[in-house]
Design a protein around this motif. Structure first.
Motif, PDB file in Angstrom:
ATOM      1  N   LYS A  64       0.851  -1.200   0.000  1.00 24.71           N
ATOM      2  CA  LYS A  64       0.000   0.000   0.000  1.00 24.71           C
ATOM      3  C   LYS A  64       0.887   1.251   0.000  1.00 24.71           C
ATOM      4  N   ILE A  65       0.811   1.967  -1.089  1.00 24.39           N
ATOM      5  CA  ILE A  65       1.646   3.167  -1.211  1.00 24.39           C
ATOM      6  C   ILE A  65       0.774   4.384  -1.501  1.00 24.39           C
ATOM      7  N   ALA A  66       1.071   5.464  -0.817  1.00 23.49           N
ATOM      8  CA  ALA A  66       0.423   6.740  -1.153  1.00 23.49           C
ATOM      9  C   ALA A  66       1.533   7.719  -1.525  1.00 23.49           C
ATOM     10  N   VAL A  67       1.206   8.614  -2.437  1.00 20.27           N
ATOM     11  CA  VAL A  67       2.189   9.592  -2.905  1.00 20.27           C
ATOM     12  C   VAL A  67       1.553  10.973  -2.841  1.00 20.27           C
ATOM     13  N   LEU A  68       2.279  11.936  -2.300  1.00 18.42           N
ATOM     14  CA  LEU A  68       1.822  13.330  -2.320  1.00 18.42           C
ATOM     15  C   LEU A  68       2.824  14.137  -3.135  1.00 18.42           C
ATOM     16  N   THR A  69       2.339  14.733  -4.220  1.00 15.16           N
ATOM     17  CA  THR A  69       3.269  15.536  -5.027  1.00 15.16           C
ATOM     18  C   THR A  69       2.918  17.023  -4.943  1.00 15.16           C
ATOM     19  N   GLY A  70       3.958  17.819  -5.219  1.00 12.19           N
ATOM     20  CA  GLY A  70       3.796  19.268  -5.287  1.00 12.19           C
ATOM     21  C   GLY A  70       4.499  19.801  -6.517  1.00 12.19           C
ATOM     22  N   ALA A  71       4.551  21.112  -6.610  1.00 13.72           N
ATOM     23  CA  ALA A  71       5.049  21.774  -7.820  1.00 13.72           C
ATOM     24  C   ALA A  71       6.445  21.319  -8.237  1.00 13.72           C
ATOM     25  N   GLY A  72       7.273  20.889  -7.253  1.00 13.79           N
ATOM     26  CA  GLY A  72       8.649  20.495  -7.571  1.00 13.79           C
ATOM     27  C   GLY A  72       8.746  19.349  -8.552  1.00 13.79           C
ATOM     28  N   ILE A  73       7.745  18.467  -8.583  1.00 11.75           N
ATOM     29  CA  ILE A  73       7.841  17.329  -9.511  1.00 11.75           C
ATOM     30  C   ILE A  73       7.725  17.798 -10.964  1.00 11.75           C
ATOM     31  N   SER A  74       7.085  18.950 -11.163  1.00  4.12           N
ATOM     32  CA  SER A  74       6.947  19.467 -12.532  1.00  4.12           C
ATOM     33  C   SER A  74       8.029  20.485 -12.892  1.00  4.12           C
ATOM     34  N   ALA A  75       8.904  20.792 -11.930  1.00  2.86           N
ATOM     35  CA  ALA A  75       9.933  21.812 -12.181  1.00  2.86           C
ATOM     36  C   ALA A  75      10.837  21.400 -13.348  1.00  2.86           C
ATOM     37  N   GLU A  76      11.172  20.116 -13.400  1.00  2.00           N
ATOM     38  CA  GLU A  76      12.054  19.659 -14.485  1.00  2.00           C
ATOM     39  C   GLU A  76      11.341  19.581 -15.836  1.00  2.00           C
ATOM     40  N   SER A  77      10.033  19.802 -15.825  1.00  2.00           N
ATOM     41  CA  SER A  77       9.291  19.918 -17.091  1.00  2.00           C
ATOM     42  C   SER A  77       9.231  21.380 -17.522  1.00  2.00           C
ATOM     43  N   GLY A  78       9.796  22.262 -16.690  1.00  2.00           N
ATOM     44  CA  GLY A  78       9.811  23.688 -17.030  1.00  2.00           C
ATOM     45  C   GLY A  78       8.628  24.468 -16.467  1.00  2.00           C
ATOM     46  N   VAL A  79       7.866  23.845 -15.558  1.00  2.00           N
ATOM     47  CA  VAL A  79       6.727  24.554 -14.939  1.00  2.00           C
ATOM     48  C   VAL A  79       7.240  25.215 -13.648  1.00  2.00           C
ATOM     49  N   PRO A  80       7.101  26.534 -13.508  1.00  2.00           N
ATOM     50  CA  PRO A  80       7.631  27.191 -12.300  1.00  2.00           C
ATOM     51  C   PRO A  80       6.934  26.716 -11.024  1.00  2.00           C
ATOM     52  N   THR A  81       7.691  26.656  -9.924  1.00  2.00           N
ATOM     53  CA  THR A  81       7.085  26.359  -8.625  1.00  2.00           C
ATOM     54  C   THR A  81       6.480  27.669  -8.092  1.00  2.00           C
ATOM     55  N   PHE A  82       5.903  27.618  -6.890  1.00  2.00           N
ATOM     56  CA  PHE A  82       5.282  28.814  -6.314  1.00  2.00           C
ATOM     57  C   PHE A  82       6.262  29.603  -5.451  1.00  2.00           C
ATOM     58  N   ARG A  83       6.940  28.867  -4.545  1.00  2.00           N
ATOM     59  CA  ARG A  83       7.818  29.548  -3.593  1.00  2.00           C
ATOM     60  C   ARG A  83       9.275  29.398  -4.008  1.00  2.00           C
ATOM     61  N   GLY A  84      10.167  30.091  -3.324  1.00  2.00           N
ATOM     62  CA  GLY A  84      11.589  30.006  -3.674  1.00  2.00           C
ATOM     63  C   GLY A  84      11.983  31.111  -4.644  1.00  2.00           C
ATOM     64  N   ASP A  85      13.279  31.205  -4.923  1.00  2.00           N
ATOM     65  CA  ASP A  85      13.825  32.323  -5.708  1.00  2.00           C
ATOM     66  C   ASP A  85      13.258  32.430  -7.117  1.00  2.00           C
ATOM     67  N   GLN A  86      12.989  31.262  -7.733  1.00  2.00           N
ATOM     68  CA  GLN A  86      12.462  31.283  -9.102  1.00  2.00           C
ATOM     69  C   GLN A  86      10.941  31.122  -9.120  1.00  2.00           C
ATOM     70  N   GLY A  87      10.326  31.129  -7.923  1.00  2.00           N
ATOM     71  CA  GLY A  87       8.901  30.793  -7.809  1.00  2.00           C
ATOM     72  C   GLY A  87       7.962  31.896  -8.299  1.00  2.00           C
ATOM     73  N   LEU A  88       6.745  31.492  -8.634  1.00  2.00           N
ATOM     74  CA  LEU A  88       5.736  32.433  -9.111  1.00  2.00           C
ATOM     75  C   LEU A  88       5.419  33.520  -8.092  1.00  2.00           C
ATOM     76  N   TRP A  89       5.445  33.134  -6.798  1.00  2.00           N
ATOM     77  CA  TRP A  89       5.072  34.113  -5.767  1.00  2.00           C
ATOM     78  C   TRP A  89       6.151  35.176  -5.541  1.00  2.00           C
ATOM     79  N   LYS A  90       7.325  35.032  -6.178  1.00  2.00           N
ATOM     80  CA  LYS A  90       8.337  36.105  -6.143  1.00  2.00           C
ATOM     81  C   LYS A  90       7.827  37.300  -6.960  1.00  2.00           C
ATOM     82  N   GLN A  91       7.128  36.968  -8.060  1.00  2.00           N
ATOM     83  CA  GLN A  91       6.646  38.021  -8.964  1.00  2.00           C
ATOM     84  C   GLN A  91       5.221  38.466  -8.643  1.00  2.00           C
TER      85      GLN A  91
END
Ligand code: BJW
Ligand code: ZN
Length: 236
Positions: A13-40
């Motif tokens: 039995k496995i559960a997985v919780l993903t967030g924006a970081g899993i899509s970062a390598e696809s070129g989708v910006p995350t929300f927080r952090g220096d390159q994040g959407l919430w910076k702008q």
């Protein structure tokens, strides 16, 4: 890494919780952090129901721009490794905070999209809910057939999660032998509380993140690095 591989291999039995970081390598910006959407962009100006009511066109312009950039992105090896893991396990639940649809495009089966889906629209008047993948949208803000104004099918701050979905996520986290927490800053609730819940139910918790997070100290194993590199090795 070896220990984490063993836990995953031996769990049914496995559960997985993903967030924006899993899509970062696809070129989708995350929300927080220096390159994040919430910076702008300030969350309270764009990701709340109040912001939308104040200026629907502005909020829609932001979502239209994000839809445009997400449409060009492709699932990465991290998304694909989770599809592989789903095939291996009898009980597997993918819980995502992401609205980008990259788990669907990678081929994941059932996905609990806690924060909705950027590719769906919802009418403010009649509550109709429909998919719309057009990029760009021909008219902002878009409207429903009934004439009512439509909003993005996502969950903003202060809004409840989609009906029934939170209960399913809680159930999966509590029943899991292993919870994988991937690419999330773990600061947004109630999603982050799944970690505490799984921990109380004695699940092994494996975190994958390029940085330390508030949960790093309470997990069984914290793998530091990009999920697109770590996940394929973990699942192979
Ligand atoms: C990599 C990587 C690589 C980079 N590999 N890793 C309890 C306590 C305190 C507050 C609250 C609470 N309960 C509720 C609240 C309020 C609020 C909240 O949590 N606020 C906190 C921020 C303070 N929560 C809510 O309002 C929620 N609703 C709710 O609780 O309702 C209750 C209710 C019940 C009944 C009636 C009414 C209300 C709703 C939350 C909705 C969140 N919405 C957003 C926007 C979605 C739409 C959109 O996309 O525009 O969801 S906000 C944003 O944050 C988005 C994300 O899903 C979410 C989480 O972000 P995530 O995914 O963690 O991304 P980042 O950027 O933060 O982190 C990325 C991570 O990846 C980093 O750690 C990197 O290091 C890492 N990374 N590259 C691996 N390659
Ligand atoms: Zn309508």
């Amino acid at each position: 890494m070896q220990q984490a591989r063993e836990w995953i291999k031996n769990a049914s039995k496995i559960a997985v919780l993903t967030g924006a970081g899993i899509s970062a390598e696809s070129g989708v910006p995350t929300f927080r952090g220096d390159q994040g959407l919430w910076k702008q962009y300030k969350p309270e100006e764009l990701a709340t129901p109040e912001a939308f009511l104040r200026d629907p066109r502005l909020v829609w312009e932001w979502y239209d721009w994000r839809r445009h950039s997400i449409a060009k992105a492709l699932p990465n090896p991290g998304h694909k490794a989770l599809v592989e893991l789903e095939c291996q396990k009898r009980y597997f639940t993918l819980i995502t905070q992401n609205v980008d649809g990259l788990h669907d495009r990678a081929g994941s089966g059932r996905i609990l999209k806690l924060h909705g889906d950027i590719w769906r629209l919802r009418c403010l008047d009649c509550r109709a809910d429909w998919p719309d993948r057009r990029v760009p949208l021909p008219k902002l803000p878009p409207h429903c057939r009934c004439g009512g104004m439509a909003r993005p099918g996502v969950v903003w701050f202060g809004e409840p999660l989609p009906d029934g979905m939170w209960m399913e996520a809680e159930h999966a986290a509590a029943a899991a032998e292993v919870l994988l927490v991937i690419g999330t800053s773990a600061v947004v609730y109630p999603a982050a509380s799944l970690v505490t819940l799984a921990r109380a139910a004695k699940a092994r918790i494996i975190e994958i993140n390029i940085e330390e997070t508030p949960i790093s100290g309470e997990v069984d194993c914290s793998l530091r690095g990009p999920s697109g590199e770590i996940l394929p090795k973990l699942v192979a």
